[in-house]
Design an enzyme around this catalytic site. Structure first.
Site, PDB file in Angstrom:
ATOM      1  N   GLY A   8       0.805  -1.213   0.000  1.00 14.05           N
ATOM      2  CA  GLY A   8       0.000   0.000   0.000  1.00 14.05           C
ATOM      3  C   GLY A   8       0.836   1.259   0.000  1.00 14.05           C
ATOM      4  O   GLY A   8       0.457   2.274   0.586  1.00 14.05           O
ATOM      5  N   ARG A  10       1.402   3.556  -2.045  1.00 16.38           N
ATOM      6  CA  ARG A  10       0.886   4.789  -2.643  1.00 16.38           C
ATOM      7  C   ARG A  10      -0.229   5.419  -1.806  1.00 16.38           C
ATOM      8  O   ARG A  10      -0.663   6.528  -2.076  1.00 16.38           O
ATOM      9  CB  ARG A  10       0.365   4.508  -4.063  1.00 16.38           C
ATOM     10  CG  ARG A  10       1.472   4.162  -5.055  1.00 16.38           C
ATOM     11  CD  ARG A  10       1.002   4.311  -6.490  1.00 16.38           C
ATOM     12  NE  ARG A  10       2.064   4.012  -7.438  1.00 16.38           N
ATOM     13  CZ  ARG A  10       2.181   2.881  -8.114  1.00 16.38           C
ATOM     14  NH1 ARG A  10       1.287   1.928  -7.950  1.00 16.38           N
ATOM     15  NH2 ARG A  10       3.178   2.691  -8.957  1.00 16.38           N
ATOM     16  N   GLY A  11      -0.690   4.709  -0.790  1.00 17.97           N
ATOM     17  CA  GLY A  11      -1.721   5.245   0.091  1.00 17.97           C
ATOM     18  C   GLY A  11      -1.127   6.195   1.115  1.00 17.97           C
ATOM     19  O   GLY A  11       0.100   6.358   1.210  1.00 17.97           O
ATOM     20  N   SER A 105      -6.971  -1.139  13.051  1.00 15.92           N
ATOM     21  CA  SER A 105      -7.750   0.078  13.248  1.00 15.92           C
ATOM     22  C   SER A 105      -8.386   0.031  14.622  1.00 15.92           C
ATOM     23  O   SER A 105      -8.676  -1.048  15.159  1.00 15.92           O
ATOM     24  CB  SER A 105      -8.835   0.182  12.175  1.00 15.92           C
ATOM     25  OG  SER A 105      -9.815   1.130  12.528  1.00 15.92           O
ATOM     26  N   SER A 106      -8.648   1.196  15.188  1.00 16.87           N
ATOM     27  CA  SER A 106      -9.296   1.241  16.493  1.00 16.87           C
ATOM     28  C   SER A 106     -10.736   0.733  16.442  1.00 16.87           C
ATOM     29  O   SER A 106     -11.333   0.437  17.482  1.00 16.87           O
ATOM     30  CB  SER A 106      -9.289   2.677  17.034  1.00 16.87           C
ATOM     31  OG  SER A 106      -9.956   3.555  16.150  1.00 16.87           O
ATOM     32  N   CYS A 107     -11.300   0.587  15.234  1.00 11.94           N
ATOM     33  CA  CYS A 107     -12.681   0.096  15.129  1.00 11.94           C
ATOM     34  C   CYS A 107     -12.789  -1.389  15.455  1.00 11.94           C
ATOM     35  O   CYS A 107     -13.894  -1.936  15.498  1.00 11.94           O
ATOM     36  CB  CYS A 107     -13.259   0.381  13.754  1.00 11.94           C
ATOM     37  SG  CYS A 107     -12.603  -0.662  12.450  1.00 11.94           S
ATOM     38  N   TYR A 134     -15.563  -4.245   8.099  1.00 13.59           N
ATOM     39  CA  TYR A 134     -14.146  -3.841   8.096  1.00 13.59           C
ATOM     40  C   TYR A 134     -13.471  -4.285   9.389  1.00 13.59           C
ATOM     41  O   TYR A 134     -12.348  -4.814   9.374  1.00 13.59           O
ATOM     42  CB  TYR A 134     -14.063  -2.322   7.931  1.00 13.59           C
ATOM     43  CG  TYR A 134     -12.675  -1.758   7.973  1.00 13.59           C
ATOM     44  CD1 TYR A 134     -11.818  -1.883   6.872  1.00 13.59           C
ATOM     45  CD2 TYR A 134     -12.206  -1.068   9.085  1.00 13.59           C
ATOM     46  CE1 TYR A 134     -10.536  -1.348   6.895  1.00 13.59           C
ATOM     47  CE2 TYR A 134     -10.926  -0.526   9.116  1.00 13.59           C
ATOM     48  CZ  TYR A 134     -10.098  -0.667   8.026  1.00 13.59           C
ATOM     49  OH  TYR A 134      -8.824  -0.140   8.045  1.00 13.59           O
ATOM     50  N   LYS A 138     -10.222  -6.805  10.078  1.00 15.03           N
ATOM     51  CA  LYS A 138      -9.019  -6.355  10.781  1.00 15.03           C
ATOM     52  C   LYS A 138      -8.738  -7.211  12.016  1.00 15.03           C
ATOM     53  O   LYS A 138      -7.580  -7.487  12.354  1.00 15.03           O
ATOM     54  CB  LYS A 138      -9.148  -4.876  11.153  1.00 15.03           C
ATOM     55  CG  LYS A 138      -9.001  -3.935   9.962  1.00 15.03           C
ATOM     56  CD  LYS A 138      -7.624  -4.069   9.327  1.00 15.03           C
ATOM     57  CE  LYS A 138      -7.396  -3.140   8.179  1.00 15.03           C
ATOM     58  NZ  LYS A 138      -6.045  -3.297   7.581  1.00 15.03           N
ATOM     59  N   ASN A 163      -7.919   7.155  14.516  1.00 17.54           N
ATOM     60  CA  ASN A 163      -8.265   7.835  13.264  1.00 17.54           C
ATOM     61  C   ASN A 163      -7.073   8.619  12.737  1.00 17.54           C
ATOM     62  O   ASN A 163      -6.485   9.430  13.461  1.00 17.54           O
ATOM     63  CB  ASN A 163      -9.436   8.797  13.507  1.00 17.54           C
ATOM     64  CG  ASN A 163     -10.664   8.083  14.022  1.00 17.54           C
ATOM     65  OD1 ASN A 163     -11.319   7.354  13.305  1.00 17.54           O
ATOM     66  ND2 ASN A 163     -10.958   8.275  15.303  1.00 17.54           N
ATOM     67  N   LEU A 164      -6.753   8.397  11.471  1.00 14.19           N
ATOM     68  CA  LEU A 164      -5.569   9.004  10.868  1.00 14.19           C
ATOM     69  C   LEU A 164      -5.927  10.114   9.891  1.00 14.19           C
ATOM     70  O   LEU A 164      -7.006  10.124   9.311  1.00 14.19           O
ATOM     71  CB  LEU A 164      -4.755   7.936  10.128  1.00 14.19           C
ATOM     72  CG  LEU A 164      -4.253   6.766  10.974  1.00 14.19           C
ATOM     73  CD1 LEU A 164      -3.681   5.677  10.073  1.00 14.19           C
ATOM     74  CD2 LEU A 164      -3.200   7.234  11.984  1.00 14.19           C
ATOM     75  N   HIS A 177     -12.721   9.752   5.129  1.00 14.34           N
ATOM     76  CA  HIS A 177     -12.849   9.819   6.578  1.00 14.34           C
ATOM     77  C   HIS A 177     -13.186  11.242   7.006  1.00 14.34           C
ATOM     78  O   HIS A 177     -13.229  12.161   6.191  1.00 14.34           O
ATOM     79  CB  HIS A 177     -11.561   9.339   7.238  1.00 14.34           C
ATOM     80  CG  HIS A 177     -11.357   7.863   7.144  1.00 14.34           C
ATOM     81  ND1 HIS A 177     -10.454   7.292   6.279  1.00 14.34           N
ATOM     82  CD2 HIS A 177     -11.956   6.830   7.796  1.00 14.34           C
ATOM     83  CE1 HIS A 177     -10.504   5.965   6.404  1.00 14.34           C
ATOM     84  NE2 HIS A 177     -11.402   5.673   7.319  1.00 14.34           N
ATOM     85  N   TRP A 200     -22.390  15.801   9.564  1.00 11.60           N
ATOM     86  CA  TRP A 200     -23.188  14.601   9.845  1.00 11.60           C
ATOM     87  C   TRP A 200     -23.361  14.414  11.344  1.00 11.60           C
ATOM     88  O   TRP A 200     -22.425  14.578  12.128  1.00 11.60           O
ATOM     89  CB  TRP A 200     -22.486  13.373   9.266  1.00 11.60           C
ATOM     90  CG  TRP A 200     -22.888  13.060   7.861  1.00 11.60           C
ATOM     91  CD1 TRP A 200     -23.094  13.958   6.843  1.00 11.60           C
ATOM     92  CD2 TRP A 200     -23.110  11.764   7.307  1.00 11.60           C
ATOM     93  NE1 TRP A 200     -23.434  13.304   5.701  1.00 11.60           N
ATOM     94  CE2 TRP A 200     -23.459  11.957   5.943  1.00 11.60           C
ATOM     95  CE3 TRP A 200     -23.061  10.473   7.816  1.00 11.60           C
ATOM     96  CZ2 TRP A 200     -23.747  10.893   5.093  1.00 11.60           C
ATOM     97  CZ3 TRP A 200     -23.339   9.422   6.978  1.00 11.60           C
ATOM     98  CH2 TRP A 200     -23.681   9.619   5.624  1.00 11.60           C
ATOM     99  N   ARG A 207     -13.814  11.875  19.184  1.00  7.13           N
ATOM    100  CA  ARG A 207     -12.861  11.107  18.395  1.00  7.13           C
ATOM    101  C   ARG A 207     -11.429  11.573  18.672  1.00  7.13           C
ATOM    102  O   ARG A 207     -11.187  12.719  19.038  1.00  7.13           O
ATOM    103  CB  ARG A 207     -13.144  11.247  16.892  1.00  7.13           C
ATOM    104  CG  ARG A 207     -14.430  10.597  16.417  1.00  7.13           C
ATOM    105  CD  ARG A 207     -14.355   9.089  16.479  1.00  7.13           C
ATOM    106  NE  ARG A 207     -15.561   8.469  15.963  1.00  7.13           N
ATOM    107  CZ  ARG A 207     -16.638   8.183  16.684  1.00  7.13           C
ATOM    108  NH1 ARG A 207     -16.668   8.502  17.979  1.00  7.13           N
ATOM    109  NH2 ARG A 207     -17.687   7.602  16.137  1.00  7.13           N
ATOM    110  N   ASP A 267     -24.399   8.864  13.909  1.00 13.12           N
ATOM    111  CA  ASP A 267     -23.240   9.332  14.672  1.00 13.12           C
ATOM    112  C   ASP A 267     -22.093   8.329  14.684  1.00 13.12           C
ATOM    113  O   ASP A 267     -20.929   8.695  14.792  1.00 13.12           O
ATOM    114  CB  ASP A 267     -23.635   9.601  16.128  1.00 13.12           C
ATOM    115  CG  ASP A 267     -24.153  11.012  16.329  1.00 13.12           C
ATOM    116  OD1 ASP A 267     -23.824  11.885  15.521  1.00 13.12           O
ATOM    117  OD2 ASP A 267     -24.898  11.228  17.306  1.00 13.12           O
TER     118      ASP A 267
END
Length: 312
Positions: A8, A10-11, A105-107, A134, A138, A163-164, A177, A200, A207, A267
């Protein structure tokens, strides 16, 4: 020099990792674009790793997106992320790779996990439904590394960033995001002289945000540890309400209209703050505060617009 394969590249995360690893020295970076290697293809991944024989692999490649994207394309999110993780972890084992760092991820933590969320809250209760697909993928990647380490004695471990945001982010109007979405919306509102912008949800969820260059430094720090934890949280240990974030982004962009909320929109999780004591004990601390990081991110957004490289 040892050889490290950063997927990844290029991300946003992968490109920052490449910069950090090259700056630190001692490792040569190996990368492969999508036209060269399809990470969801087992045969291609196995062949590539066998041929190139990296000493280390960092799994930074992923299919990512915000609430709308996760809720709209759950099948794609779970399939592609499961395929990437399983192909790279098993492919690395077959190729004799001694170290794999998987980025999650924190999710992965429950929707109603204790705050701040410790690593051991994993799998203790239900996930946030809007990004469950997702998160499950992970969690599977994390567990792959944990069990391969247990069974094969390989140093396969994971980092769970909060969150990045930062240079190279995706500014798509629906699939991005929260920070890049806000940067784009407030920039366009400023250009269009809009009187108000509605964000939203209620604006009350809290966060935590980490600049991607801080994450990259954390990953280098972890790769230099002889015996890192199976998985470790990477964040700032500080959070704020989304409405406060929105106002800070508006200020950064120079938008002077009213910032309102749209409670008819979801939310997501009420609060997502990571317990980062483990990383602190290992001697790593973030260096980029949110205000400075947002200014850097907006500058990157504008630079990308000027040369046509911003992902929108």
């Amino acid at each position: 020099m040892s050889k490290i394969f950063i997927t990844g590249h290029r991300g946003m995360v992968g490109s920052s990792l490449c910069r950090a690893v090259e700056s630190a020295g001692g490792r040569s970076v190996l990368t492969a674009g999508r036209s060269e290697l399809d990470l969801t293809s087992q045969s291609e991944v196995f062949s590539y790793l066998e041929k190139n024989c990296p000493d280390e692999v960092v799994i930074a490649a992923a299919k990512v997106g915000g609430i709308h994207a996760n809720d709209t394309y759950p099948a794609e999110f779970i399939y592609e992320n499961l395929a990437i993780a399983s192909n790279l972890v098993e492919g690395a084992r077959r190729a004799g790779v001694q170290r794999v760092l998987f980025l999650g991820s924190s999710c992965i933590y429950p929707k109603l996990a204790p705050q701040p969320m410790p690593e051991d809250s994993l799998l203790t209760s239900a996930l946030e439904p809007t990004n469950e697909a997702y998160a499950v993928a992970k969690i599977a990647g994390l567990k792959l590394c944990q069990y391969y380490r247990k069974q094969y004695g390989l140093c396969y471990h994971s980092a769970m960033p909060t969150n990045l945001y930062g240079p190279g982010d995706n500014y798509h109007s629906e699939n991005s995001h929260v920070i890049p979405a806000l940067i784009r919306r407030f920039h366009e509102a400023k250009v269009s002289n809009l009187d108000s912008v509605a964000i939203w949800g209620s604006g009350t969820p809290r966060r935590e945000f980490l600049h991607v260059d801080d994450l990259a430094q954390a990953c280098v720090h972890l790769l230099n540890q002889d015996n890192p934890p199976d998985w470790v949280n990477v964040g700032t240990g500080e959070d704020l309400e989304i409405i406060s974030l929105a106002k800070l982004v508006a200020e950064t962009v120079g938008y002077q209209g009213e910032v309102t909320t749209d409670p008819s929109k979801p939310d997501g999780t009420p609060r997502k703050l990571l317990n980062v004591e483990s990383m602190k004990r290992m001697g790593w601390f973030p260096q980029i505060d949110l205000r400075s990081g947002l200014a850097m991110a907006y500058e990157d957004f504008l630079s990308g617009l000027n040369v046509g490289s911003t992902r929108v």
